[in-house]
Design an enzyme around this catalytic site. Structure first.
Site, PDB file in Angstrom:
ATOM      1  N   LYS A 210       9.758  -1.797  -1.070  1.00  0.00           N
ATOM      2  CA  LYS A 210      10.335  -3.135  -0.905  1.00  0.00           C
ATOM      3  C   LYS A 210      10.253  -3.932  -2.201  1.00  0.00           C
ATOM      4  O   LYS A 210      11.224  -4.554  -2.623  1.00  0.00           O
ATOM      5  CB  LYS A 210       9.619  -3.883   0.209  1.00  0.00           C
ATOM      6  CG  LYS A 210      10.204  -5.273   0.491  1.00  0.00           C
ATOM      7  CD  LYS A 210       9.356  -6.078   1.456  1.00  0.00           C
ATOM      8  CE  LYS A 210       9.337  -5.489   2.829  1.00  0.00           C
ATOM      9  NZ  LYS A 210       8.598  -6.341   3.800  1.00  0.00           N
ATOM     10  N   GLU A 216       2.065   3.909  -6.589  1.00  0.00           N
ATOM     11  CA  GLU A 216       2.121   5.320  -6.193  1.00  0.00           C
ATOM     12  C   GLU A 216       3.565   5.809  -6.111  1.00  0.00           C
ATOM     13  O   GLU A 216       3.894   6.914  -6.546  1.00  0.00           O
ATOM     14  CB  GLU A 216       1.429   5.520  -4.840  1.00  0.00           C
ATOM     15  CG  GLU A 216      -0.059   5.205  -4.841  1.00  0.00           C
ATOM     16  CD  GLU A 216      -0.348   3.790  -4.378  1.00  0.00           C
ATOM     17  OE1 GLU A 216      -1.452   3.568  -3.860  1.00  0.00           O
ATOM     18  OE2 GLU A 216       0.518   2.916  -4.549  1.00  0.00           O
ATOM     19  N   GLY A 267       6.217  -3.409   6.382  1.00  0.00           N
ATOM     20  CA  GLY A 267       6.313  -1.981   6.108  1.00  0.00           C
ATOM     21  C   GLY A 267       6.001  -1.105   7.297  1.00  0.00           C
ATOM     22  O   GLY A 267       6.721  -0.148   7.601  1.00  0.00           O
ATOM     23  N   ARG A 268       4.917  -1.409   8.010  1.00  0.00           N
ATOM     24  CA  ARG A 268       4.517  -0.549   9.129  1.00  0.00           C
ATOM     25  C   ARG A 268       5.419  -0.707  10.342  1.00  0.00           C
ATOM     26  O   ARG A 268       5.320   0.068  11.292  1.00  0.00           O
ATOM     27  CB  ARG A 268       3.062  -0.830   9.489  1.00  0.00           C
ATOM     28  CG  ARG A 268       2.761  -2.289   9.811  1.00  0.00           C
ATOM     29  CD  ARG A 268       1.258  -2.505   9.841  1.00  0.00           C
ATOM     30  NE  ARG A 268       0.883  -3.896  10.025  1.00  0.00           N
ATOM     31  CZ  ARG A 268       0.787  -4.779   9.032  1.00  0.00           C
ATOM     32  NH1 ARG A 268       1.075  -4.427   7.793  1.00  0.00           N
ATOM     33  NH2 ARG A 268       0.394  -6.025   9.270  1.00  0.00           N
ATOM     34  N   GLU A 354      -3.830  -1.727  10.522  1.00  0.00           N
ATOM     35  CA  GLU A 354      -3.435  -2.660   9.477  1.00  0.00           C
ATOM     36  C   GLU A 354      -2.985  -3.980  10.089  1.00  0.00           C
ATOM     37  O   GLU A 354      -3.118  -5.035   9.473  1.00  0.00           O
ATOM     38  CB  GLU A 354      -2.316  -2.053   8.622  1.00  0.00           C
ATOM     39  CG  GLU A 354      -2.129  -2.736   7.276  1.00  0.00           C
ATOM     40  CD  GLU A 354      -1.211  -1.968   6.345  1.00  0.00           C
ATOM     41  OE1 GLU A 354      -1.708  -1.358   5.384  1.00  0.00           O
ATOM     42  OE2 GLU A 354       0.011  -1.986   6.592  1.00  0.00           O
ATOM     43  N   HIS A 385      -9.861  22.071  21.947  1.00  0.00           N
ATOM     44  CA  HIS A 385     -10.751  23.071  21.350  1.00  0.00           C
ATOM     45  C   HIS A 385     -11.421  22.532  20.084  1.00  0.00           C
ATOM     46  O   HIS A 385     -11.947  23.309  19.289  1.00  0.00           O
ATOM     47  CB  HIS A 385      -9.964  24.340  21.039  1.00  0.00           C
ATOM     48  CG  HIS A 385      -9.377  24.973  22.258  1.00  0.00           C
ATOM     49  ND1 HIS A 385     -10.044  25.919  23.009  1.00  0.00           N
ATOM     50  CD2 HIS A 385      -8.194  24.784  22.891  1.00  0.00           C
ATOM     51  CE1 HIS A 385      -9.295  26.292  24.031  1.00  0.00           C
ATOM     52  NE2 HIS A 385      -8.159  25.613  23.988  1.00  0.00           N
ATOM     53  N   LYS A 500      -6.444  -2.543  -4.493  1.00  0.00           N
ATOM     54  CA  LYS A 500      -5.399  -2.415  -5.512  1.00  0.00           C
ATOM     55  C   LYS A 500      -5.796  -3.136  -6.790  1.00  0.00           C
ATOM     56  O   LYS A 500      -5.583  -2.630  -7.903  1.00  0.00           O
ATOM     57  CB  LYS A 500      -4.082  -2.977  -4.987  1.00  0.00           C
ATOM     58  CG  LYS A 500      -3.437  -2.150  -3.886  1.00  0.00           C
ATOM     59  CD  LYS A 500      -2.100  -2.758  -3.472  1.00  0.00           C
ATOM     60  CE  LYS A 500      -1.418  -1.930  -2.401  1.00  0.00           C
ATOM     61  NZ  LYS A 500      -0.125  -2.527  -2.000  1.00  0.00           N
TER      62      LYS A 500
END
Length: 532
Positions: A210, A216, A267-268, A354, A385, A500
């Site tokens: 955005k 990253e 974002g999420r 978040e 399992h 950050k």
């Protein structure tokens, strides 16, 4: 809009505290009679929620309804969808943004609740449809005139988790000769491994950020550009962008095509915007993405129902609050009995933790109540399992949310001992819910199961694009409604920022452009880690 009220001030919360002193006992021999199982069932958008194995009774449900009404949860939900500024803390600097991810799927409504935002979503959908038509026809192709077969999405956080989870869930429906791949981690080994497995000459690289400056993502974009150059390919013919209007990435000289994301979509919560739409549209087809939006839209409408017994997102939100705030459960396991939902719990980890991992109310004061739980999970039956031992006999009570389907996606199955694999899958899911609820007495204490461990089963017919959209919106709305009830801002993520800032200081020291005091913890850590 309803005046925001702190959770501790809600009268219904006091009633629920009283009821929690003697919650329903699931371990009693007669705790799950047929009438309870039939009554404690809610349905929407092709899903049935079976919640008889929760530690509730009619009195608790009535008090949870009072809680929802007193907190004005549906009024807040409607205000959010109409474009109220929800991303704020009273008396303190905050992002002051609208929260309009639902506008992306309100395109099916004759009277959208946030008309301007929905018009912008329609504009982006039209741009996507045109772009995909050009890819299909070969008007958009590589320098050799060959069609593109792969789209690589480069993004992180909400620009990766949701789209990746949805693609994996619906990979069965991808177009012939099309596929998607993803790079998120700044770990160069991840990027190298993904890039090495692609025919770059026939790959479109979709860079999603955005701000256009996510460290990253920009780093991985440069790795991808370098790989294209090494292969003798022109990056400008292979890269597309999804970014904010006017961001550094909003540059037609560098990208074959660009699509916009807006500040009012976090974002999420962005998987139903162009953040998910471009790659999903490429790999699955435009029509499949539209069906996903349609399912999400229908679940958004289902969340408007006043009666909690008829409102799946609200009911799930309130059951979660009952377990978290009144029964003291600190974590919740999301357990899909569908391998295609492999990464869906990871997406929900971000979306929930978040959003609701907050300790300050929207009124600017520290909360005095528990907020978001720890969310985790893996697909069954594999998990049975692995970690189910703790779910059954551990000292920590972990409410479970099972997700399953009556029919498989591929329809390729086999009958062994009289039942199909899909029947075995669903039987295992239902059995786990029963086992957690009822437990088992035994003379050997090591073989004793206390039971009385709450769970719900969410079951649909088949995992299709429509069903996946509805499932996504179900959880998105559940999360937002819980945040409204806890009176916290579910739409910022200040906790992400400090790391950050410190990472930037460390990187500055490693690059030799920032001088740190020898006594600073950053200097000592770099030295101890062998990085300087």
């Amino acid at each position: 809009m309803t005046t925001w009220k702190d959770f501790a001030d809600l009268k219904a919360a006091r009633k629920l505290e009283e009821l929690a002193r003697s919650p329903y006992n699931l371990a009693r021999p007669d705790s799950l009679p047929p009438e309870r199982i039939a009554e404690y069932k809610a349905s929407a958008c092709g899903f049935d929620l079976l919640y008889a194995a929760q530690r509730i009774n009619d009195s608790v449900l009535a008090a949870l309804q009072e809680l929802a009404d007193e907190a004005g949860l549906l009024e807040q939900y409607e205000a959010m969808r109409r474009g109220a500024v929800m991303n704020r803390i009273v008396g303190h600097a905050s992002e002051e943004r609208q929260v309009l991810h639902t506008a992306c799927r309100d395109v099916f409504s004759d009277a959208p609740l946030a008309p301007e935002a929905t018009a912008q979503a329609e504009e982006q959908l039209a741009r996507l449809k045109s772009f995909l038509a050009d890819v299909d026809s070969g008007a958009v192709c590589n320098e050799q005139g060959e069609t593109f077969t792969t789209m690589l999405q480069v993004g992180i956080g909400g620009s990766d988790l949701g789209p990746r989870a949805l693609y994996l869930a619906l990979e069965k429906y991808r177009l012939p000769g099309r596929k998607a791949a993803f790079i998120a981690n700044v770990d160069p080994d991840d990027a190298a491994a993904v890039l090495a497995g692609l025919d770059l000459s026939r790959t479109l690289i979709n860079v999603v950020s955005k701000s256009g400056s996510t460290l990253e993502t920009r780093t991985n974009e440069e790795l991808a550009r370098a790989a294209l150059a090494e292969a003798g390919l022109n990056p400008a013919r292979h890269l597309v962008a999804v970014t904010g209007a006017g961001s550094p990435m909003d540059d037609p000289a560098k990208y074959l095509a660009s699509f916009h994301m807006h500040d009012y979509i976090g974002g999420r919560y962005s998987a139903t915007s162009m953040v998910g739409g471009v790659t999903l549209g490429f790999a699955l087809g435009y029509d499949a993405f539209i069906e996903l939006l349609r399912g999400a839209h229908e679940m958004d409408k289902a969340a408007e129902e006043q009666d909690i017994r008829s409102n799946l997102p609200l009911l799930m939100a309130l059951l979660g609050i009952w377990n978290r705030n009144f029964l003291g459960c600190n974590t919740v396991a999301v357990l899909p009995y569908s391998q295609a939902l492999l990464r869906f719990p990871a997406h929900l980890q971000q979306c929930d933790m978040e959003s609701n991992g907050k300790q300050v109310s929207r009124l600017g004061s520290p909360v005095t109540w528990k907020t978001g739980p720890i969310v985790w999970g893996e697909p069954g039956t594999n998990g049975q399992h692995a970690f189910y031992q703790l779910l059954h006999q551990g000292a920590e009570i972990v409410p479970a949310e099972f997700i399953g389907f009556r029919r498989s996606q591929h329809g390729r199955d086999i009958t062994v001992n009289g039942t199909t694999s899909q029947q075995k899958l669903v039987a295992n899911m239902l059995a786990q819910s029963l086992a957690m609820a009822q437990g088992r007495e035994h003379d050997n204490p090591n073989k004793c199961f206390s039971g009385n461990r709450p769970s719900s089963v969410l079951i649909g017919e088949q995992l299709t694009p429509y069903a996946m959209g509805a499932l996504l919106a179900l959880y998105e709305n559940r999360i937002a409604l819980q945040g409204f009830c806890w009176n916290i801002n579910s739409f910022d993520q200040e906790g992400v920022q400090l790391g950050k800032v410190l990472a930037d200081r460390l990187l500055g020291a490693m690059a030799g452009v920032q001088e740190l005091s020898p006594d600073a913890p950053e200097s000592s850590l770099l030295k101890a880690a062998g990085m300087v």
